[in-house]
Design a protein around this motif. Structure first.
Motif, PDB file in Angstrom:
ATOM      1  N   THR A 206      11.729  11.703 -13.881  1.00  0.00           N
ATOM      2  CA  THR A 206      10.991  10.888 -14.828  1.00  0.00           C
ATOM      3  C   THR A 206       9.557  11.406 -14.888  1.00  0.00           C
ATOM      4  O   THR A 206       9.167  12.286 -14.129  1.00  0.00           O
ATOM      5  CB  THR A 206      10.974   9.406 -14.394  1.00  0.00           C
ATOM      6  OG1 THR A 206      10.330   9.316 -13.100  1.00  0.00           O
ATOM      7  CG2 THR A 206      12.387   8.849 -14.266  1.00  0.00           C
ATOM      8  N   LYS A 207       8.765  10.853 -15.799  1.00  0.00           N
ATOM      9  CA  LYS A 207       7.359  11.241 -15.942  1.00  0.00           C
ATOM     10  C   LYS A 207       7.249  12.772 -16.081  1.00  0.00           C
ATOM     11  O   LYS A 207       8.017  13.382 -16.816  1.00  0.00           O
ATOM     12  CB  LYS A 207       6.522  10.670 -14.795  1.00  0.00           C
ATOM     13  CG  LYS A 207       6.621   9.140 -14.678  1.00  0.00           C
ATOM     14  CD  LYS A 207       5.559   8.530 -13.803  1.00  0.00           C
ATOM     15  CE  LYS A 207       5.615   8.915 -12.367  1.00  0.00           C
ATOM     16  NZ  LYS A 207       4.625   8.224 -11.513  1.00  0.00           N
ATOM     17  N   GLN A 208       6.345  13.396 -15.342  1.00  0.00           N
ATOM     18  CA  GLN A 208       6.139  14.836 -15.463  1.00  0.00           C
ATOM     19  C   GLN A 208       7.211  15.664 -14.745  1.00  0.00           C
ATOM     20  O   GLN A 208       7.157  16.902 -14.758  1.00  0.00           O
ATOM     21  CB  GLN A 208       4.756  15.223 -14.936  1.00  0.00           C
ATOM     22  CG  GLN A 208       3.615  14.722 -15.808  1.00  0.00           C
ATOM     23  CD  GLN A 208       3.689  15.301 -17.210  1.00  0.00           C
ATOM     24  OE1 GLN A 208       3.688  16.519 -17.400  1.00  0.00           O
ATOM     25  NE2 GLN A 208       3.754  14.433 -18.206  1.00  0.00           N
ATOM     26  N   SER A 209       8.185  14.995 -14.158  1.00  0.00           N
ATOM     27  CA  SER A 209       9.304  15.707 -13.543  1.00  0.00           C
ATOM     28  C   SER A 209      10.414  16.002 -14.540  1.00  0.00           C
ATOM     29  O   SER A 209      11.428  16.592 -14.181  1.00  0.00           O
ATOM     30  CB  SER A 209       9.866  14.915 -12.357  1.00  0.00           C
ATOM     31  OG  SER A 209       8.957  14.924 -11.278  1.00  0.00           O
TER      32      SER A 209
ATOM     33  N   ASP B 229       0.834  -1.202   0.000  1.00  0.00           N
ATOM     34  CA  ASP B 229       0.000   0.000   0.000  1.00  0.00           C
ATOM     35  C   ASP B 229       0.871   1.255   0.000  1.00  0.00           C
ATOM     36  O   ASP B 229       0.554   2.253  -0.672  1.00  0.00           O
ATOM     37  CB  ASP B 229      -0.907  -0.011   1.227  1.00  0.00           C
ATOM     38  CG  ASP B 229      -2.031   1.022   1.149  1.00  0.00           C
ATOM     39  OD1 ASP B 229      -2.541   1.261   0.037  1.00  0.00           O
ATOM     40  OD2 ASP B 229      -2.388   1.598   2.202  1.00  0.00           O
ATOM     41  N   ALA B 230       1.992   1.199   0.720  1.00  0.00           N
ATOM     42  CA  ALA B 230       2.907   2.344   0.736  1.00  0.00           C
ATOM     43  C   ALA B 230       3.466   2.608  -0.659  1.00  0.00           C
ATOM     44  O   ALA B 230       3.568   3.758  -1.093  1.00  0.00           O
ATOM     45  CB  ALA B 230       4.039   2.094   1.730  1.00  0.00           C
ATOM     46  N   ALA B 231       3.828   1.548  -1.375  1.00  0.00           N
ATOM     47  CA  ALA B 231       4.330   1.716  -2.740  1.00  0.00           C
ATOM     48  C   ALA B 231       3.247   2.284  -3.649  1.00  0.00           C
ATOM     49  O   ALA B 231       3.517   3.149  -4.499  1.00  0.00           O
ATOM     50  CB  ALA B 231       4.830   0.380  -3.281  1.00  0.00           C
ATOM     51  N   ARG B 232       2.025   1.826  -3.475  1.00  0.00           N
ATOM     52  CA  ARG B 232       0.913   2.342  -4.287  1.00  0.00           C
ATOM     53  C   ARG B 232       0.719   3.826  -4.048  1.00  0.00           C
ATOM     54  O   ARG B 232       0.592   4.616  -5.004  1.00  0.00           O
ATOM     55  CB  ARG B 232      -0.369   1.581  -3.928  1.00  0.00           C
ATOM     56  CG  ARG B 232      -1.623   2.106  -4.656  1.00  0.00           C
ATOM     57  CD  ARG B 232      -2.889   1.433  -4.140  1.00  0.00           C
ATOM     58  NE  ARG B 232      -3.206   1.801  -2.769  1.00  0.00           N
ATOM     59  CZ  ARG B 232      -3.850   2.907  -2.402  1.00  0.00           C
ATOM     60  NH1 ARG B 232      -4.228   3.796  -3.317  1.00  0.00           N
ATOM     61  NH2 ARG B 232      -4.105   3.149  -1.126  1.00  0.00           N
ATOM     62  N   LEU B 233       0.709   4.239  -2.793  1.00  0.00           N
ATOM     63  CA  LEU B 233       0.501   5.648  -2.467  1.00  0.00           C
ATOM     64  C   LEU B 233       1.671   6.509  -2.929  1.00  0.00           C
ATOM     65  O   LEU B 233       1.484   7.602  -3.477  1.00  0.00           O
ATOM     66  CB  LEU B 233       0.293   5.805  -0.959  1.00  0.00           C
ATOM     67  CG  LEU B 233      -1.033   5.268  -0.419  1.00  0.00           C
ATOM     68  CD1 LEU B 233      -0.990   5.126   1.091  1.00  0.00           C
ATOM     69  CD2 LEU B 233      -2.198   6.173  -0.839  1.00  0.00           C
ATOM     70  N   ALA B 234       2.881   6.019  -2.732  1.00  0.00           N
ATOM     71  CA  ALA B 234       4.054   6.782  -3.160  1.00  0.00           C
ATOM     72  C   ALA B 234       4.054   6.995  -4.666  1.00  0.00           C
ATOM     73  O   ALA B 234       4.456   8.050  -5.163  1.00  0.00           O
ATOM     74  CB  ALA B 234       5.325   6.070  -2.723  1.00  0.00           C
ATOM     75  N   GLY B 235       3.596   5.996  -5.402  1.00  0.00           N
ATOM     76  CA  GLY B 235       3.595   6.083  -6.862  1.00  0.00           C
ATOM     77  C   GLY B 235       2.372   6.730  -7.457  1.00  0.00           C
ATOM     78  O   GLY B 235       2.301   6.912  -8.683  1.00  0.00           O
ATOM     79  N   ALA B 236       1.412   7.121  -6.630  1.00  0.00           N
ATOM     80  CA  ALA B 236       0.163   7.700  -7.128  1.00  0.00           C
ATOM     81  C   ALA B 236       0.341   9.187  -7.412  1.00  0.00           C
ATOM     82  O   ALA B 236      -0.272  10.057  -6.780  1.00  0.00           O
ATOM     83  CB  ALA B 236      -0.957   7.485  -6.108  1.00  0.00           C
ATOM     84  N   THR B 237       1.197   9.492  -8.376  1.00  0.00           N
ATOM     85  CA  THR B 237       1.499  10.873  -8.731  1.00  0.00           C
ATOM     86  C   THR B 237       1.961  10.926 -10.183  1.00  0.00           C
ATOM     87  O   THR B 237       2.517   9.951 -10.705  1.00  0.00           O
ATOM     88  CB  THR B 237       2.600  11.459  -7.817  1.00  0.00           C
ATOM     89  OG1 THR B 237       2.940  12.777  -8.267  1.00  0.00           O
ATOM     90  CG2 THR B 237       3.858  10.597  -7.837  1.00  0.00           C
ATOM     91  N   ALA B 238       1.736  12.067 -10.816  1.00  0.00           N
ATOM     92  CA  ALA B 238       2.215  12.246 -12.183  1.00  0.00           C
ATOM     93  C   ALA B 238       3.701  12.551 -12.223  1.00  0.00           C
ATOM     94  O   ALA B 238       4.322  12.505 -13.286  1.00  0.00           O
ATOM     95  CB  ALA B 238       1.442  13.393 -12.847  1.00  0.00           C
ATOM     96  N   TYR B 239       4.273  12.862 -11.060  1.00  0.00           N
ATOM     97  CA  TYR B 239       5.677  13.257 -10.999  1.00  0.00           C
ATOM     98  C   TYR B 239       6.564  12.053 -10.683  1.00  0.00           C
ATOM     99  O   TYR B 239       6.097  11.006 -10.235  1.00  0.00           O
ATOM    100  CB  TYR B 239       5.877  14.338  -9.941  1.00  0.00           C
ATOM    101  CG  TYR B 239       5.111  15.608 -10.234  1.00  0.00           C
ATOM    102  CD1 TYR B 239       5.569  16.497 -11.198  1.00  0.00           C
ATOM    103  CD2 TYR B 239       3.932  15.913  -9.560  1.00  0.00           C
ATOM    104  CE1 TYR B 239       4.872  17.662 -11.478  1.00  0.00           C
ATOM    105  CE2 TYR B 239       3.226  17.081  -9.829  1.00  0.00           C
ATOM    106  CZ  TYR B 239       3.701  17.948 -10.784  1.00  0.00           C
ATOM    107  OH  TYR B 239       3.013  19.101 -11.059  1.00  0.00           O
ATOM    108  N   GLY B 240       7.868  12.243 -10.871  1.00  0.00           N
ATOM    109  CA  GLY B 240       8.798  11.162 -10.594  1.00  0.00           C
ATOM    110  C   GLY B 240      10.215  11.670 -10.412  1.00  0.00           C
ATOM    111  O   GLY B 240      11.123  11.299 -11.151  1.00  0.00           O
ATOM    112  N   LEU B 241      10.415  12.526  -9.420  1.00  0.00           N
ATOM    113  CA  LEU B 241      11.742  13.101  -9.207  1.00  0.00           C
ATOM    114  C   LEU B 241      12.527  12.274  -8.186  1.00  0.00           C
ATOM    115  O   LEU B 241      13.445  11.546  -8.524  1.00  0.00           O
ATOM    116  CB  LEU B 241      11.623  14.552  -8.758  1.00  0.00           C
ATOM    117  CG  LEU B 241      12.901  15.393  -8.778  1.00  0.00           C
ATOM    118  CD1 LEU B 241      13.604  15.322 -10.129  1.00  0.00           C
ATOM    119  CD2 LEU B 241      12.597  16.839  -8.421  1.00  0.00           C
TER     120      LEU B 241
END
Length: 462
Positions: free
Chosen positions: A435-438, A382-394
């Protein structure tokens, strides 16, 4: 162009903007300098970087005072920005020969082959206000070491810093070894910035472009670079997660979390913004975190005892207020702060919210100010899911007694960097980027230098 002191809201200085003729003169000067500087020796470039480091050390206090006056960070943080820039200059100077040494390739058949890294020419750098010296220097130093020259378009509210950087680089040049104009600052009237930037990217004399800033600006610059078929590096927004697992050292994690979020008044792309905490330790973490936040002193950034200065602009403070208010309406719980500080200047209270997850601005958007969002995770998955629930990836910070456990979680979250039991930070020895939007591309280390160099293959048959 007027700069404003964010501590008082009063004007600091007025700078004349450049017309098209002045901009053209700067471009021509940087282009001409590139022809000479690109042919310079590694020894000459290293000596120049060392001289820049020496100038940064000599001007430490005056530069720090200028940074604080224009964008409001506490003086001790501003001094740290100067120190980091000097350290970076020395690292590139000390490692330049190794970084630029030709790479020999065994191709057999009696032939010789090798790969060199060669400068590409003038590079346009569009830079932000939140680290007005460091974010410029972390590009400029490897660019100059590569043999490139620089056109600097800085943020309007730190125009004094932009001009000081040009002066520092110019005055650091060893006599006769560095051509005039290796770095020129462009002071562009703000409404004209998009048009001027696009025109510069399209100019055949400009070889590439780097931008640190908003996603909107990054999309425009990246599109312009694509149309011109030129290399670009984009370092954009961030909404970094700070993950605390059930076996973490909670006091150490909470104390680090306070520093991670409220450094520079939270105005950093790589600040931890979303705190994902295992249910087993959530209460203990929140208690310790709130204790640390309560101990932060907000006030005049020239006061050595102050931890959090003003936000850099009033519109940024208005935006943080909107995000807090909308998040509370959306179900977030306010644990600390939540309002602008009354009185002169653009201060905002260090603010802590608890949220249930995605669905409110404090979790979904980049929060560029002193606002922390805490969410509880049921388990590591669940922690990984929440941490990754973003358009950003810095960046990503994970706290655990087990490096293996922390890395296993990190592999499920896409970011440009992972720090285990440490706060995410940039360091000249390792590449930095998102990465991603970052964004894309890398700064610092070897990769930051090579981003704007031509990797050229030589093949000699016998």
């Amino acid at each position: 162009m007027e700069t404003i002191d964010p501590t008082t809201g009063t004007p600091l200085a007025t700078h004349p903007v450049m017309d098209d003729a002045a901009i053209e003169s700067a471009v021509a000067e940087v282009d001409q300098a590139a022809r000479t500087w690109g042919a310079s020796s590694v020894e000459e470039r290293a000596a120049f970087l060392t001289a820049i480091a020496d100038s940064l050390v000599a001007q430490r206090d005056s530069l720090a005072e200028l940074i604080t006056s224009e964008m409001g960070k506490p003086l001790r943080e501003a001094r740290g920005e100067v120190d980091k820039s000097a350290t970076t200059a020395r690292w590139y100077a000390d490692n330049l020969e190794r970084l630029l040494e030709p790479r020999q390739v065994d191709v057999g058949d009696g032939a010789q082959a090798w790969v060199t890294r060669e400068p590409i020419g003038p590079v346009l750098a569009v830079m932000p206000w939140n680290f007005p010296l460091w974010q410029v220097m972390r590009f400029v130093l490897p660019a100059l070491g590569a043999g490139n020259t620089v056109l600097l378009k800085h943020s309007p509210n730190v125009t004094g810093c932009a001009l000081a950087i040009e002066s520092l680089v110019r005055d650091s040049a060893p006599a006769g070894d560095v051509p005039h104009g290796v770095l020129r600052t462009l002071v562009v009237d703000e409404p004209r910035v998009p048009e001027v930037t696009e025109r510069l990217v399209a100019d055949p004399r400009v070889a590439g472009v780097t931008l640190t800033g908003s996603n909107r600006a990054g999309a425009a610059v990246g599109a312009a670079a694509g149309r011109a078929v030129k290399p670009s590096v984009l370092e954009l927004g961030g909404s970094d997660a700070f993950v605390v697992l059930s076996d973490a050292d909670v006091p150490a994690a909470a104390d680090a979390a306070v520093r991670a979020r409220f450094h520079n008044a939270g105005q950093s792309c790589v600040c931890a913004k979303r705190f994902v905490v295992a249910a087993e330790v959530a209460d203990a973490f929140v208690d310790r975190f709130l204790l640390g936040v309560a101990g932060l002193r907000v006030g005049d950034p020239t006061d050595e005892s102050v931890d959090v200065g003003p936000m850099a602009r009033d519109d940024l403070r208005t935006e943080i207020q909107r995000q807090v208010d909308a998040s509370v309406v959306g179900g977030a719980r306010l644990l600390a702060g939540g309002s602008a500080v009354e009185g002169e200047g653009w201060f905002f209270e260090p603010t802590v919210l608890t949220v249930d997850g995605p669905g409110v601005p404090a979790f979904d958007e980049e929060t560029f100010g002193p606002l922390a969002a805490i969410v509880v995770a049921k388990d590591d998955e669940d922690a990984a899911r929440l941490a990754g629930a973003t358009a950003y990836g810095l960046g990503l910070s994970v706290w655990s007694a087990s490096t293996e456990r922390a890395v296993a979680l990190a592999r499920k979250v896409t970011t440009g960097a992972v720090f285990v039991n440490a706060v995410v930070a940039s360091d000249v020895r390792v590449p930095f980027g998102g990465t991603k939007q970052s964004g894309y591309g890398r700064e610092l280390s070897a990769e930051g230098m090579y981003a704007f160099m031509n990797q050229r293959t030589y093949w000699a048959a016998r």
